[in-house]
Scaffold this motif. Structure first.
Motif, PDB file in Angstrom:
ATOM      1  N   THR A 148       0.807  -1.219   0.000  1.00  0.00           N
ATOM      2  CA  THR A 148       0.000   0.000   0.000  1.00  0.00           C
ATOM      3  C   THR A 148       0.838   1.267   0.000  1.00  0.00           C
ATOM      4  OG1 THR A 148      -0.174  -0.144   2.411  1.00  0.00           O
ATOM      5  CG2 THR A 148      -1.949  -1.127   1.118  1.00  0.00           C
ATOM      6  N   PHE A 149       2.045   1.208   0.621  1.00  0.00           N
ATOM      7  CA  PHE A 149       2.885   2.408   0.654  1.00  0.00           C
ATOM      8  C   PHE A 149       4.354   2.008   0.734  1.00  0.00           C
ATOM      9  CE2 PHE A 149       5.079   5.842   3.074  1.00  0.00           C
ATOM     10  CZ  PHE A 149       4.897   6.867   2.149  1.00  0.00           C
ATOM     11  N   VAL A 150       5.150   2.549  -0.179  1.00  0.00           N
ATOM     12  CA  VAL A 150       6.597   2.320  -0.150  1.00  0.00           C
ATOM     13  C   VAL A 150       7.301   3.660  -0.352  1.00  0.00           C
ATOM     14  CG1 VAL A 150       6.473  -0.062  -0.993  1.00  0.00           C
ATOM     15  CG2 VAL A 150       6.740   1.816  -2.631  1.00  0.00           C
ATOM     16  N   PHE A 151       8.526   3.721   0.135  1.00  0.00           N
ATOM     17  CA  PHE A 151       9.306   4.945  -0.038  1.00  0.00           C
ATOM     18  C   PHE A 151      10.773   4.578  -0.165  1.00  0.00           C
ATOM     19  CE2 PHE A 151       9.055   4.179   4.520  1.00  0.00           C
ATOM     20  CZ  PHE A 151      10.357   4.358   4.947  1.00  0.00           C
ATOM     21  N   GLY A 152      11.547   5.495  -0.712  1.00  0.00           N
ATOM     22  CA  GLY A 152      12.974   5.258  -0.861  1.00  0.00           C
ATOM     23  C   GLY A 152      13.659   6.493  -1.412  1.00  0.00           C
ATOM     24  N   GLN A 153      14.936   6.322  -1.736  1.00  0.00           N
ATOM     25  CA  GLN A 153      15.731   7.437  -2.231  1.00  0.00           C
ATOM     26  C   GLN A 153      16.573   6.979  -3.411  1.00  0.00           C
ATOM     27  OE1 GLN A 153      19.285  10.499  -0.711  1.00  0.00           O
ATOM     28  NE2 GLN A 153      18.758   8.712   0.503  1.00  0.00           N
ATOM     29  N   TYR A 154      16.696   7.853  -4.372  1.00  0.00           N
ATOM     30  CA  TYR A 154      17.540   7.573  -5.533  1.00  0.00           C
ATOM     31  C   TYR A 154      18.192   8.878  -5.972  1.00  0.00           C
ATOM     32  CZ  TYR A 154      18.988   6.007 -10.199  1.00  0.00           C
ATOM     33  OH  TYR A 154      19.718   5.699 -11.321  1.00  0.00           O
ATOM     34  N   LYS A 155      19.503   8.911  -5.897  1.00  0.00           N
ATOM     35  CA  LYS A 155      20.266  10.097  -6.295  1.00  0.00           C
ATOM     36  C   LYS A 155      19.737  11.368  -5.619  1.00  0.00           C
ATOM     37  CE  LYS A 155      21.923   8.274 -10.714  1.00  0.00           C
ATOM     38  NZ  LYS A 155      22.018   8.488 -12.180  1.00  0.00           N
ATOM     39  N   ARG A 156      19.545  11.265  -4.298  1.00  0.00           N
ATOM     40  CA  ARG A 156      19.150  12.382  -3.444  1.00  0.00           C
ATOM     41  C   ARG A 156      17.739  12.893  -3.734  1.00  0.00           C
ATOM     42  NH1 ARG A 156      23.344  13.370  -0.402  1.00  0.00           N
ATOM     43  NH2 ARG A 156      22.341  15.151   0.586  1.00  0.00           N
ATOM     44  N   SER A 157      16.934  12.068  -4.375  1.00  0.00           N
ATOM     45  CA  SER A 157      15.527  12.391  -4.576  1.00  0.00           C
ATOM     46  C   SER A 157      14.701  11.305  -3.881  1.00  0.00           C
ATOM     47  CB  SER A 157      15.194  12.436  -6.069  1.00  0.00           C
ATOM     48  OG  SER A 157      13.825  12.714  -6.267  1.00  0.00           O
ATOM     49  N   TRP A 158      13.775  11.715  -3.017  1.00  0.00           N
ATOM     50  CA  TRP A 158      12.938  10.762  -2.293  1.00  0.00           C
ATOM     51  C   TRP A 158      11.685  10.454  -3.104  1.00  0.00           C
ATOM     52  CZ3 TRP A 158      14.706   8.378   1.955  1.00  0.00           C
ATOM     53  CH2 TRP A 158      15.771   8.955   2.640  1.00  0.00           C
ATOM     54  N   PHE A 159      11.290   9.188  -3.127  1.00  0.00           N
ATOM     55  CA  PHE A 159      10.046   8.812  -3.808  1.00  0.00           C
ATOM     56  C   PHE A 159       9.091   8.172  -2.797  1.00  0.00           C
ATOM     57  CE2 PHE A 159      13.017   5.255  -4.505  1.00  0.00           C
ATOM     58  CZ  PHE A 159      12.288   4.172  -4.030  1.00  0.00           C
ATOM     59  N   TYR A 160       7.803   8.449  -3.004  1.00  0.00           N
ATOM     60  CA  TYR A 160       6.736   7.943  -2.134  1.00  0.00           C
ATOM     61  C   TYR A 160       5.620   7.426  -3.036  1.00  0.00           C
ATOM     62  CZ  TYR A 160       9.294  10.828   1.206  1.00  0.00           C
ATOM     63  OH  TYR A 160      10.275  11.397   1.971  1.00  0.00           O
ATOM     64  N   ILE A 161       5.224   6.172  -2.839  1.00  0.00           N
ATOM     65  CA  ILE A 161       4.246   5.544  -3.726  1.00  0.00           C
ATOM     66  C   ILE A 161       3.132   4.903  -2.906  1.00  0.00           C
ATOM     67  CG2 ILE A 161       3.881   3.854  -5.569  1.00  0.00           C
ATOM     68  CD1 ILE A 161       6.877   4.026  -6.195  1.00  0.00           C
ATOM     69  N   THR A 162       1.907   5.349  -3.118  1.00  0.00           N
ATOM     70  CA  THR A 162       0.737   4.748  -2.481  1.00  0.00           C
ATOM     71  C   THR A 162      -0.082   4.030  -3.544  1.00  0.00           C
ATOM     72  OG1 THR A 162       0.597   6.337  -0.668  1.00  0.00           O
ATOM     73  CG2 THR A 162      -1.433   5.228  -1.274  1.00  0.00           C
ATOM     74  N   THR A 163      -0.444   2.794  -3.256  1.00  0.00           N
ATOM     75  CA  THR A 163      -1.173   1.962  -4.219  1.00  0.00           C
ATOM     76  C   THR A 163      -2.497   1.516  -3.620  1.00  0.00           C
ATOM     77  OG1 THR A 163       0.894   1.156  -5.180  1.00  0.00           O
ATOM     78  CG2 THR A 163      -1.083  -0.138  -5.621  1.00  0.00           C
ATOM     79  N   VAL A 164      -3.562   1.599  -4.397  1.00  0.00           N
ATOM     80  CA  VAL A 164      -4.885   1.176  -3.937  1.00  0.00           C
ATOM     81  C   VAL A 164      -5.526   0.264  -4.964  1.00  0.00           C
ATOM     82  CG1 VAL A 164      -5.251   3.269  -2.570  1.00  0.00           C
ATOM     83  CG2 VAL A 164      -6.043   3.189  -4.937  1.00  0.00           C
ATOM     84  N   GLU A 165      -6.451  -0.558  -4.510  1.00  0.00           N
ATOM     85  CA  GLU A 165      -7.234  -1.423  -5.387  1.00  0.00           C
ATOM     86  C   GLU A 165      -8.536  -0.724  -5.741  1.00  0.00           C
ATOM     87  OE1 GLU A 165      -8.956  -6.022  -5.544  1.00  0.00           O
ATOM     88  OE2 GLU A 165      -8.025  -5.236  -3.710  1.00  0.00           O
ATOM     89  N   VAL A 166      -8.928  -0.794  -6.998  1.00  0.00           N
ATOM     90  CA  VAL A 166     -10.159  -0.157  -7.466  1.00  0.00           C
ATOM     91  C   VAL A 166     -11.282  -1.180  -7.473  1.00  0.00           C
ATOM     92  CG1 VAL A 166     -11.282   1.079  -9.363  1.00  0.00           C
ATOM     93  CG2 VAL A 166      -8.838   1.433  -8.899  1.00  0.00           C
ATOM     94  N   GLN A 167     -12.373  -0.862  -6.799  1.00  0.00           N
ATOM     95  CA  GLN A 167     -13.507  -1.775  -6.732  1.00  0.00           C
ATOM     96  C   GLN A 167     -14.776  -1.076  -7.213  1.00  0.00           C
ATOM     97  OE1 GLN A 167     -13.495  -3.003  -2.612  1.00  0.00           O
ATOM     98  NE2 GLN A 167     -11.985  -4.623  -2.988  1.00  0.00           N
ATOM     99  N   GLU A 168     -15.263  -1.497  -8.354  1.00  0.00           N
ATOM    100  CA  GLU A 168     -16.521  -1.008  -8.923  1.00  0.00           C
ATOM    101  C   GLU A 168     -16.573   0.517  -8.998  1.00  0.00           C
ATOM    102  OE1 GLU A 168     -19.661  -2.682  -6.642  1.00  0.00           O
ATOM    103  OE2 GLU A 168     -19.209  -4.745  -7.238  1.00  0.00           O
TER     104      GLU A 168
END
Length: 447
Positions: A148-168
């Motif tokens: 549902t949520f992951v985060f990390g860093q790549y070349k001094r840039s932080w990334f944040y990813i939230t994922t949800v399931e779509v239902q109807e």
């Protein structure tokens, strides 16, 4: 501790009994087939996508925004300012150069055919970063786990990813899952998890980036977005220090006991720490806490909590002098070029590379530090922040001792270690060795 493949030998701090950790392999729900494909134009987007002959995930040509005129110009007029650590309004230009990769918003969708596609982005993103973020999104994972949520860093840039399931959803009829992706220049998982959840609710309702962009621009320019329906967000509610203290030192000590001092020593000496666990949630919770062991630096830029054994990611990691890197691929154990200390979180094992065995030699001082850490962490009346404070006070004592052995010479403003003064103190060999390597880590040796 295991130098090479053996357990800790003479002179090392012997591990005490410890509870089995909560960081155990555990399955997570969610079916996420892995396939990347190029499909037709998105329904609405501020960086609409068109089919590309270059294949899946290839760069798309930006087209005109389908939302209200001036949405894109709104950020430009505001200077494209970042969701900064202070009030969400500090930062440089996001629409060009470095800022294009440091602050941006994107959406990845997975459709009913099982294909995952980078649907749109704002303001722009390089092919390199786009491919990395697709890799981090669980929508392209072959293990079919929903994170549902992951985060990390790549070349001094932080990334944040939230994922949800779509239902109807009436507006996302052919979409089964989607990810909201934010990149920013500051470390604050709680802040961006809260914000991306709001953006997800907006996207679920409207199926278009237009309304989502309104909230994004509001936070970029004012540090706040308010909505009775989707929730309110205020950047200044998320202080950076709270993010630093969000992890649990007590949990780490509960799992590793006296061996926690190995992690402390590695961090003090700015060594390379690699942590393995099959679950990314366990990796992120554990690794984000480790920098607190060296609180005097308050440096979370050493954290790379989600790394793949991808050539570009590995090379970027190698460019760092010292780091904490999290991997879910067990093959990282076979990459001794990436670590000085290897932590198998699932099996509660710490391995010290033979190449740093001499610098990491444990002695009386390390035993004292280890006992202090364990006693403080096991005190039921102490909070995690109090444990960090206890460790920090001990660290200050060590740094004060080191400072007393330095001198200013040759017009240098920064004091350097006086090796003769160190030898005259007649510290135990392991302590003298540690102080010498600590001086090197703090750039206090004469070149």
């Amino acid at each position: 501790m295991r130098p090479g493949s053996g357990r800790a030998g003479a002179g090392a701090v012997a591990p005490e009994g410890r509870a089995r950790s909560k960081w155990r392999p555990a399955g997570r729900g969610g079916a996420v087939p892995a396939a990347l494909s190029a499909r037709g134009p998105s329904r609405a987007g501020l960086c609409r996508t068109t089919p590309s002959r270059a294949g899946p995930g290839a760069p798309r040509s930006p087209q005109s925004p389908s939302g209200p005129a001036g949405a894109e110009r709104g950020v430009e007029a505001a200077g494209g300012r970042a969701l900064g650590p202070e009030d969400g309004r500090a930062g440089g230009a996001a629409a060009a150069g470095r800022g294009a990769d440091r602050e941006h918003l994107s959406t990845i969708e997975k459709d009913t055919s099982g294909d995952a596609l980078w649907v749109w982005c704002y303001p722009s993103v390089t092919a390199e970063l786009r491919n990395l973020l697709l890799r981090k999104s669980c929508l392209t994972d072959e293990n079919k786990l929903l994170h549902t949520f992951v985060f990390g860093q790549y070349k001094r840039s932080w990334f944040y990813i939230t994922t949800v399931e779509v239902q109807e959803s009436p507006v996302l009829k052919k979409v089964t899952h989607f990810s909201i992706v934010l990149t920013a220049k500051d470390f604050n998982p709680e802040k961006y998890a809260a914000f991306t959840r709001i953006l997800c609710r907006i996207y679920l309702k409207h199926g278009s980036p237009v309304k989502m962009m309104e909230s994004y621009i509001a936070v970029l320019t004012k540090g706040v977005c308010q909505s009775e329906e989707n929730g309110s967000f205020l950047s200044k509610d998320f202080d950076a220090r709270k993010a630093y203290l969000a992890g649990s030192i007590k949990d780490i000590v509960s799992q590793f006991g006296m061996e926690t001092v190995i992690l402390y020593t590695a961090l003090m000496l700015k060594k390379r720490i690699v942590v393995y666990h099959p679950r990314i949630e366990a990796i992120q919770e554990f690794t984000r806490t480790l920098p607190a062991l060296v609180w005097h630096r308050q440096d979370w830029s050493i954290l790379h909590s989600y790394v793949h054994l991808n050539e570009e990611e590995v090379e970027a990691l190698k460019a760092c002098t010292g780091y904490i890197a999290g991997f879910t691929d067990s093959e990282v154990n076979s990459r001794p070029d990436l670590y000085d200390v290897y932590v198998n979180l699932a099996d509660s094992e710490i391995t010290v590379s033979p190449l740093v065995k001499e610098a990491m030699t444990m002695g009386k001082l390390h035993k004292e530090i280890g006992q202090l850490i364990v006693q403080s962490a096991e005190d039921p009346d102490k909070s995690d922040s109090q444990v960090i404070k206890d460790i920090s006070l001990k660290t200050k004592e060590i740094l004060a001792t080191l400072a007393s052995l330095t001198e200013v010479s040759d017009g240098n403003e920064k004091p350097t270690l006086n090796s003769e003064a160190l030898k005259q103190k007649r510290f135990p060999p392991a302590t003298e060795n540690f102080l010498f390597h600590l001086a090197a880590a703090e750039q206090m040796l004469k070149i």
